[in-house]
Design a protein around this motif. Structure first.
Motif: not given
Length: 108
Positions: A1-7, A37-50
């Protein structure tokens, strides 16, 4: 998943989303790369709202740098602001990313 999408970017900017002709997906991918690139792998996978908000903020900055005259904000008195895509593009959202940052990349 991506943290942000074009939509999501188009919706935040209150613009129409038309993928073949608009750069929203490319901008969202760039913002995802910058923040991811600034996030841990776990945070990137979980995609926290922040982290999602931080990526959206970076995407908006990139979009505005592409569309603003000279790539910078202009105040109501027509005085130019600082260049948007400087080192401050991530510094503005660092407080959102703090708990999720990958400390292995920090120096000093």
């Amino acid at each position: 998943m991506a943290l942000v999408t074009g939509a999501e970017l188009a919706e935040a900017l209150d613009l129409d989303y038309n993928p073949p002709t608009e750069p929203y997906d490319q901008i969202a991918a760039a913002a995802d790369d910058i923040v991811g690139v600034l996030l841990t792998d776990a945070a990137y996978e979980l995609e926290p709202p922040a982290c999602k908000e931080a990526a959206l903020s970076v995407a908006v900055e990139i979009y505005q740098a592409r569309t603003a005259a000279g790539g910078q904000a202009v105040a109501t008195d027509y005085s130019p602001g600082p260049y948007r895509l400087s080192v401050w593009i991530t510094r503005r959202v660092m407080s959102l990313l703090g708990p999720y940052m990958n400390t292995k990349g920090m120096i000093g």
